[in-house]
Design an enzyme around this catalytic site. Structure first.
Site, PDB file in Angstrom:
ATOM      1  N   ASN A   9       0.883  -1.176   0.000  1.00 34.07           N
ATOM      2  CA  ASN A   9       0.000   0.000   0.000  1.00 34.07           C
ATOM      3  C   ASN A   9       0.919   1.224   0.000  1.00 34.07           C
ATOM      4  O   ASN A   9       1.470   1.588   1.028  1.00 34.07           O
ATOM      5  CB  ASN A   9      -0.883  -0.040   1.255  1.00 34.07           C
ATOM      6  CG  ASN A   9      -1.693   1.233   1.428  1.00 34.07           C
ATOM      7  OD1 ASN A   9      -1.769   2.063   0.518  1.00 34.07           O
ATOM      8  ND2 ASN A   9      -2.298   1.389   2.599  1.00 34.07           N
ATOM      9  N   TRP A  10       1.058   1.824  -1.175  1.00 34.24           N
ATOM     10  CA  TRP A  10       2.002   2.953  -1.288  1.00 34.24           C
ATOM     11  C   TRP A  10       1.481   4.210  -0.619  1.00 34.24           C
ATOM     12  O   TRP A  10       2.225   5.152  -0.411  1.00 34.24           O
ATOM     13  CB  TRP A  10       2.276   3.251  -2.772  1.00 34.24           C
ATOM     14  CG  TRP A  10       3.131   2.254  -3.485  1.00 34.24           C
ATOM     15  CD1 TRP A  10       3.568   1.042  -3.025  1.00 34.24           C
ATOM     16  CD2 TRP A  10       3.676   2.389  -4.810  1.00 34.24           C
ATOM     17  NE1 TRP A  10       4.345   0.415  -3.976  1.00 34.24           N
ATOM     18  CE2 TRP A  10       4.413   1.221  -5.081  1.00 34.24           C
ATOM     19  CE3 TRP A  10       3.592   3.369  -5.791  1.00 34.24           C
ATOM     20  CZ2 TRP A  10       5.086   1.025  -6.296  1.00 34.24           C
ATOM     21  CZ3 TRP A  10       4.251   3.174  -7.002  1.00 34.24           C
ATOM     22  CH2 TRP A  10       4.998   2.017  -7.238  1.00 34.24           C
ATOM     23  N   LYS A  11       0.205   4.264  -0.335  1.00 36.14           N
ATOM     24  CA  LYS A  11      -0.422   5.476   0.232  1.00 36.14           C
ATOM     25  C   LYS A  11      -0.121   6.683  -0.663  1.00 36.14           C
ATOM     26  O   LYS A  11       0.000   6.532  -1.882  1.00 36.14           O
ATOM     27  CB  LYS A  11       0.039   5.688   1.676  1.00 36.14           C
ATOM     28  CG  LYS A  11      -0.155   4.434   2.534  1.00 36.14           C
ATOM     29  CD  LYS A  11      -0.036   4.681   4.005  1.00 36.14           C
ATOM     30  CE  LYS A  11      -0.217   3.355   4.749  1.00 36.14           C
ATOM     31  NZ  LYS A  11      -0.313   3.510   6.182  1.00 36.14           N
ATOM     32  N   HIS A  89      -9.684   1.499   4.403  1.00 38.92           N
ATOM     33  CA  HIS A  89      -8.459   1.651   5.200  1.00 38.92           C
ATOM     34  C   HIS A  89      -8.754   2.588   6.370  1.00 38.92           C
ATOM     35  O   HIS A  89      -9.530   3.533   6.241  1.00 38.92           O
ATOM     36  CB  HIS A  89      -7.345   2.213   4.311  1.00 38.92           C
ATOM     37  CG  HIS A  89      -6.009   2.160   4.994  1.00 38.92           C
ATOM     38  ND1 HIS A  89      -5.645   3.090   5.931  1.00 38.92           N
ATOM     39  CD2 HIS A  89      -4.982   1.287   4.892  1.00 38.92           C
ATOM     40  CE1 HIS A  89      -4.431   2.779   6.374  1.00 38.92           C
ATOM     41  NE2 HIS A  89      -4.008   1.691   5.764  1.00 38.92           N
ATOM     42  N   GLU A  91      -7.168   4.956   7.567  1.00 33.99           N
ATOM     43  CA  GLU A  91      -6.908   6.377   7.284  1.00 33.99           C
ATOM     44  C   GLU A  91      -8.103   7.000   6.556  1.00 33.99           C
ATOM     45  O   GLU A  91      -8.451   8.154   6.786  1.00 33.99           O
ATOM     46  CB  GLU A  91      -5.607   6.509   6.463  1.00 33.99           C
ATOM     47  CG  GLU A  91      -4.388   6.229   7.340  1.00 33.99           C
ATOM     48  CD  GLU A  91      -3.177   5.679   6.618  1.00 33.99           C
ATOM     49  OE1 GLU A  91      -3.115   5.731   5.375  1.00 33.99           O
ATOM     50  OE2 GLU A  91      -2.273   5.175   7.319  1.00 33.99           O
ATOM     51  N   GLU A 161      -5.988  -4.671  10.419  1.00 29.44           N
ATOM     52  CA  GLU A 161      -4.974  -3.646  10.640  1.00 29.44           C
ATOM     53  C   GLU A 161      -5.309  -2.864  11.900  1.00 29.44           C
ATOM     54  O   GLU A 161      -6.104  -1.902  11.857  1.00 29.44           O
ATOM     55  CB  GLU A 161      -4.929  -2.672   9.451  1.00 29.44           C
ATOM     56  CG  GLU A 161      -4.524  -3.322   8.146  1.00 29.44           C
ATOM     57  CD  GLU A 161      -3.834  -2.327   7.214  1.00 29.44           C
ATOM     58  OE1 GLU A 161      -2.757  -2.649   6.718  1.00 29.44           O
ATOM     59  OE2 GLU A 161      -4.359  -1.221   7.017  1.00 29.44           O
ATOM     60  N   GLY A 167       1.958   2.294  10.745  1.00 26.41           N
ATOM     61  CA  GLY A 167       2.938   3.367  10.620  1.00 26.41           C
ATOM     62  C   GLY A 167       3.618   3.734  11.928  1.00 26.41           C
ATOM     63  O   GLY A 167       4.340   4.720  11.999  1.00 26.41           O
ATOM     64  N   SER A 205       2.885  -2.131  10.489  1.00 29.11           N
ATOM     65  CA  SER A 205       4.316  -2.193  10.817  1.00 29.11           C
ATOM     66  C   SER A 205       4.942  -3.563  10.523  1.00 29.11           C
ATOM     67  O   SER A 205       5.797  -4.037  11.273  1.00 29.11           O
ATOM     68  CB  SER A 205       4.569  -1.776  12.271  1.00 29.11           C
ATOM     69  OG  SER A 205       4.167  -0.430  12.469  1.00 29.11           O
ATOM     70  N   GLY A 226       2.560  -1.200   4.314  1.00 27.73           N
ATOM     71  CA  GLY A 226       2.620   0.222   3.999  1.00 27.73           C
ATOM     72  C   GLY A 226       4.055   0.666   3.770  1.00 27.73           C
ATOM     73  O   GLY A 226       4.626   0.451   2.704  1.00 27.73           O
ATOM     74  N   GLY A 227       4.648   1.271   4.787  1.00 21.99           N
ATOM     75  CA  GLY A 227       5.981   1.868   4.662  1.00 21.99           C
ATOM     76  C   GLY A 227       7.005   0.961   3.996  1.00 21.99           C
ATOM     77  O   GLY A 227       7.764   1.404   3.116  1.00 21.99           O
TER      78      GLY A 227
END
Ligand code: PGA
Length: 247
Positions: A9-11, A89, A91, A161, A167, A205, A226-227
């Site tokens: 997930n590049w966001k 998601h 966010e 999640e 994150g 994470s 993600g990251g």
């Protein structure tokens, strides 16, 4: 359960140059299904660069067409080669006020266009501390079941999640993940969904250092990353960890 699925997930990250470098360093691996969910403008670039790796979006409109400025429909995503879209998601739920009902309608729209929705569920730290984990994720799933019905619900991917793990560098422990994934599988079964066919991913994470342990947990069918999906070596290392852990 079939192969594990690891989705990046590049966001809200990327540029044509940076993407080109990242995409060229990704390679499909046997024994694991891989996907990357990129910002809308980069779908064409990612679609033509990826081979043997699935393409996904990070969001989708609940509407199919019409006067909905700024929205992107599921059939548009399908035209660009997407097979997945993330839906709900945390966010988007927290920052863009997506309700459980909106998430349900987006799942329906995604499936109608032939996309597999990766439906995110998860509790905040306050909800965990109040002992509400299963009631929160159950409520989030219920809103999807209400619109899809049990048969179509068996064709979604669920991503657990925990909001506090996203994150933050602080992944849930293997025991916490095992408890919730087992609970999710039981919830699905109790609602007449063919639960054994539903992939349940863990996200929050995930890194090369903890991927082995997390993917070994029962009922963990892959990860939403993600990251670490922005760093090719890390994403590939996480995919390799999933490749060797079939449970
Ligand atoms: P993270 O994000 O891996 O950076 O914690 C996961 C996600 O938000 O999907």
């Amino acid at each position: 359960m079939s192969k594990k699925l690891v989705a990046g997930n590049w966001k809200l990250n990327g540029s044509l140059d940076a993407n080109a470098r990242l995409l060229s360093a990704l390679a499909a691996l046997p024994g694991v299904e891989m996907a990357v969910c990129v910002p809308y403008p980069y779908l064409a670039q990612a679609g033509s660069a990826l081979q043997g790796i699935g393409l996904g979006a990070q969001n989708v409109s609940e509407y199919t067409s019409g006067a909905y400025t700024g929205e992107v429909s599921a059939s548009m995503l399908a035209e660009f080669g997407c097979s997945y879209t993330i839906v709900g998601h945390s966010e988007r739920r927290a920052l863009f006020a997506e309700s459980d009902a909106v998430v349900g309608r987006k799942v329906l729209a995604a499936q109608a266009a032939g996309l597999v929705p990766i439906v995110c569920v998860g509790e905040t730290l306050a909800e965990r501390e109040a002992g509400q984990v299963m009631s929160v994720v159950g409520r989030q799933l219920e809103a999807v079941l209400d619109v899809t019905g049990a048969d179509a619900m068996a064709r979604i991917v669920v991503a657990y999640e925990p909001v506090w793990a996203i994150g933050s560098g602080l992944s849930a422990t293997a025991a916490q993940v095992g408890d919730v994934h087992g609970g999710l599988r039981s919830w699905l079964r109790a609602h007449d969904v063919d639960a054994d066919g539903v992939r349940i991913l863990y996200g929050g994470s995930v890194k090369p250092e903890n991927a082995d342990e997390l993917f070994a947990v029962k009922d963990v069918d892959g990860g939403l990353i993600g990251g670490a999906s922005l760093v090719a070596e890390d994403f590939m290392a996480i995919c390799r960890a999933a490749m060797v852990k079939q449970n």
